[in-house]
Design a protein around this motif. Structure first.
Motif, PDB file in Angstrom:
ATOM      1  N   UNK A  41      46.736 -46.842   9.239  1.00  0.00           N
ATOM      2  CA  UNK A  41      45.456 -46.721   8.867  1.00  0.00           C
ATOM      3  C   UNK A  41      45.349 -45.351   7.928  1.00  0.00           C
ATOM      4  N   UNK A  42      44.111 -45.381   6.916  1.00  0.00           N
ATOM      5  CA  UNK A  42      44.042 -44.453   6.241  1.00  0.00           C
ATOM      6  C   UNK A  42      43.544 -43.134   6.935  1.00  0.00           C
TER       7      UNK A  42
ATOM      8  N   UNK B 227      26.288 -59.401  -2.363  1.00  0.00           N
ATOM      9  CA  UNK B 227      26.918 -60.084  -3.661  1.00  0.00           C
ATOM     10  C   UNK B 227      28.359 -60.197  -3.436  1.00  0.00           C
ATOM     11  N   UNK B 228      28.831 -59.354  -2.592  1.00  0.00           N
ATOM     12  CA  UNK B 228      30.655 -59.284  -2.289  1.00  0.00           C
ATOM     13  C   UNK B 228      30.846 -59.158  -0.786  1.00  0.00           C
ATOM     14  N   UNK B 229      31.768 -59.831  -0.541  1.00  0.00           N
ATOM     15  CA  UNK B 229      32.437 -59.595   0.805  1.00  0.00           C
ATOM     16  C   UNK B 229      33.738 -59.240   0.746  1.00  0.00           C
ATOM     17  N   UNK B 230      34.129 -57.783   1.091  1.00  0.00           N
ATOM     18  CA  UNK B 230      35.609 -57.586   1.050  1.00  0.00           C
ATOM     19  C   UNK B 230      36.364 -57.704   2.161  1.00  0.00           C
ATOM     20  N   UNK B 231      37.416 -58.533   2.298  1.00  0.00           N
ATOM     21  CA  UNK B 231      38.313 -58.936   3.623  1.00  0.00           C
ATOM     22  C   UNK B 231      39.528 -58.212   3.610  1.00  0.00           C
ATOM     23  N   UNK B 232      39.825 -57.295   4.755  1.00  0.00           N
ATOM     24  CA  UNK B 232      40.917 -56.742   4.932  1.00  0.00           C
ATOM     25  C   UNK B 232      42.321 -58.039   5.455  1.00  0.00           C
ATOM     26  N   UNK B 233      43.296 -57.892   4.897  1.00  0.00           N
ATOM     27  CA  UNK B 233      43.943 -59.190   5.206  1.00  0.00           C
ATOM     28  C   UNK B 233      44.972 -58.933   6.420  1.00  0.00           C
ATOM     29  N   UNK B 234      44.799 -57.837   7.117  1.00  0.00           N
ATOM     30  CA  UNK B 234      45.939 -57.496   8.037  1.00  0.00           C
ATOM     31  C   UNK B 234      46.160 -58.676   9.066  1.00  0.00           C
ATOM     32  N   UNK B 235      45.320 -59.492   9.359  1.00  0.00           N
ATOM     33  CA  UNK B 235      45.500 -60.447  10.505  1.00  0.00           C
ATOM     34  C   UNK B 235      46.088 -61.705   9.867  1.00  0.00           C
ATOM     35  N   UNK B 236      46.304 -61.982   8.542  1.00  0.00           N
ATOM     36  CA  UNK B 236      46.545 -63.091   8.142  1.00  0.00           C
ATOM     37  C   UNK B 236      48.040 -63.845   8.638  1.00  0.00           C
ATOM     38  N   UNK B 237      48.955 -62.789   8.814  1.00  0.00           N
ATOM     39  CA  UNK B 237      50.334 -63.382   9.252  1.00  0.00           C
ATOM     40  C   UNK B 237      50.588 -63.224  10.750  1.00  0.00           C
TER      41      UNK B 237
ATOM     42  N   UNK C  80      40.096 -55.725  10.071  1.00  0.00           N
ATOM     43  CA  UNK C  80      40.640 -55.116  11.301  1.00  0.00           C
ATOM     44  C   UNK C  80      40.469 -53.831  11.079  1.00  0.00           C
ATOM     45  N   UNK C  81      40.998 -52.677  11.826  1.00  0.00           N
ATOM     46  CA  UNK C  81      40.637 -51.476  11.772  1.00  0.00           C
ATOM     47  C   UNK C  81      41.394 -50.764  10.533  1.00  0.00           C
ATOM     48  N   UNK C  82      42.245 -51.394   9.902  1.00  0.00           N
ATOM     49  CA  UNK C  82      42.750 -50.762   8.607  1.00  0.00           C
ATOM     50  C   UNK C  82      41.398 -50.694   7.553  1.00  0.00           C
ATOM     51  N   UNK C  83      40.785 -51.792   7.726  1.00  0.00           N
ATOM     52  CA  UNK C  83      39.543 -51.687   6.967  1.00  0.00           C
ATOM     53  C   UNK C  83      38.430 -50.810   7.243  1.00  0.00           C
ATOM     54  N   UNK C  84      38.414 -50.713   8.653  1.00  0.00           N
ATOM     55  CA  UNK C  84      37.552 -49.769   9.102  1.00  0.00           C
ATOM     56  C   UNK C  84      37.655 -48.173   8.852  1.00  0.00           C
ATOM     57  N   UNK C  85      38.723 -48.081   8.978  1.00  0.00           N
ATOM     58  CA  UNK C  85      39.338 -46.682   8.510  1.00  0.00           C
ATOM     59  C   UNK C  85      39.229 -46.188   6.901  1.00  0.00           C
ATOM     60  N   UNK C  86      39.272 -47.414   6.146  1.00  0.00           N
ATOM     61  CA  UNK C  86      39.664 -47.093   4.621  1.00  0.00           C
ATOM     62  C   UNK C  86      38.555 -47.402   3.601  1.00  0.00           C
ATOM     63  N   UNK C  87      37.299 -47.738   4.187  1.00  0.00           N
ATOM     64  CA  UNK C  87      36.301 -47.959   3.106  1.00  0.00           C
ATOM     65  C   UNK C  87      35.121 -47.447   3.717  1.00  0.00           C
ATOM     66  N   UNK C  88      34.343 -46.323   2.978  1.00  0.00           N
ATOM     67  CA  UNK C  88      33.421 -45.765   3.214  1.00  0.00           C
ATOM     68  C   UNK C  88      32.078 -46.190   2.644  1.00  0.00           C
TER      69      UNK C  88
END
Length: 316
Positions: free
Chosen positions: A296-297, A107-117, A60-68
């Motif tokens: 959001x970061x 090699x790696x996928x980083x998944x933001x967990x915001x929508x799990x719940x 989600x947007x949390x990941x969009x604003x957190x990882x550069x």
């Protein structure tokens, strides 16, 4: 009907279809850096990116604003792309990851967990147009886009497949809003990272938590957990490591942490929760200075979380 008439009819239909496709591209709403979220730039630049990425960020947007990804490469040498976007639920993340793997071998996928719940009862926008179209409209046509369009239209009967095939049918009333940015592409050059330079945390309340703060774990939404399992299998099938991340947010709590951590332990997946007191302190995070809002970061927060994740990725 003679052959000449048939040919003319076919040519006419082809012209109509081509016109609808071209006009659809014009009428689809565009979102660049001057908007709050640069979704159009994120996905268009993904297809233009010629790098072979070591890391793909989804969520989600949390990941969009957190990882550069640019900072990540500068600090670690790891190339990456951030295809997170606002309100990207796990089903959208899954199909976008499938689409990404057509051209990438991370090699790696980083998944933001915001929508799990989140589910349709506690979030009525989970599958609404506002939640999914920004991501789906920007996806190139492939079997994966066909799959997600069919799925979305099956869970939301207010949306139709034909509107996705020809978006102008949905957005035709935008003709009065058309502007220069509907014609002139505005690249961000950020590899999907969406920097946020405002701060609205003054009246927010935030608390970290510890792992044993609660003994009651929150249960994931069944639909979102199904797609989390699909993402895990997709990663396994492609020899990709999966890393789950919970970004700093005042909506996270110890019950969510326990639920996510339990799934990760059962599936041999690493989980980084930036809201855990030890991790929060190790990062040197300050919610009121480093977040742009409750969820959001800001730019300084993204620098800290990107550096921390970079060190983890180097040592996984």
């Amino acid at each position: 009907m003679n052959r000449r008439i048939i040919i003319r009819v076919v040519i006419f239909l082809v012209v109509i279809i081509v016109a609808l496709v071209l006009l659809s591209g014009l009428f689809i709403p565009k979102f660049y850096l001057e908007d709050e979220w640069a979704t159009t730039s994120t996905f268009r630049e993904f297809y233009e990116d010629k790098d072979k990425d070591d890391v793909i960020f989804i969520g989600s947007s949390r990941g969009a604003s957190a990882f550069d990804p640019i900072q990540l490469e500068n600090e670690t040498g790891l190339k990456g792309y951030n295809i997170c976007c606002e309100q990207q639920n796990l089903s959208t993340s899954y199909y976008w990851l499938k689409e990404a793997l057509r051209s990438q071998s991370p090699k790696t996928v980083v998944l933001d967990t915001n929508y799990l719940y989140l589910n349709r009862e506690n979030n009525s926008n989970l599958f609404s147009e506002g939640c999914v179209r920004k991501a789906i409209d920007n996806m190139h046509w492939s079997i994966h886009k066909i799959e997600i369009v069919r799925y979305i239209c099956s869970v939301d009967d207010e949306q139709s497949i034909i509107d996705y095939v020809f978006p102008i049918l949905r957005f035709h009333d935008r003709w009065q809003e058309l502007s220069k940015k509907d014609i002139v592409y505005s690249p961000s050059g950020r590899k999907g990272y969406n920097p946020i330079d405002y701060n609205k945390t003054a009246d927010q309340e935030y608390h970290t938590y510890v792992a044993d703060q609660s003994s009651e774990s929150l249960t994931m939404d069944d639909e979102m957990e199904e797609y989390l399992n699909r993402i895990k299998k997709l990663c396994d099938d492609n020899n990709i490591r999966l890393l789950l991340v919970s970004c700093v947010s005042n909506e996270e709590n110890a019950n969510r942490y326990l639920g996510t951590n339990r799934w990760c332990q059962n599936n041999d997946v690493r989980f980084v929760d930036f809201n855990l007191d030890d991790t929060y302190k190790a990062v040197g995070y300050n919610f009121y200075a480093d977040n742009s809002s409750g969820n959001h970061a800001g730019i300084t927060g993204a620098k800290k979380m990107t550096s921390y994740i970079g060190n983890i990725l180097l040592n996984m």
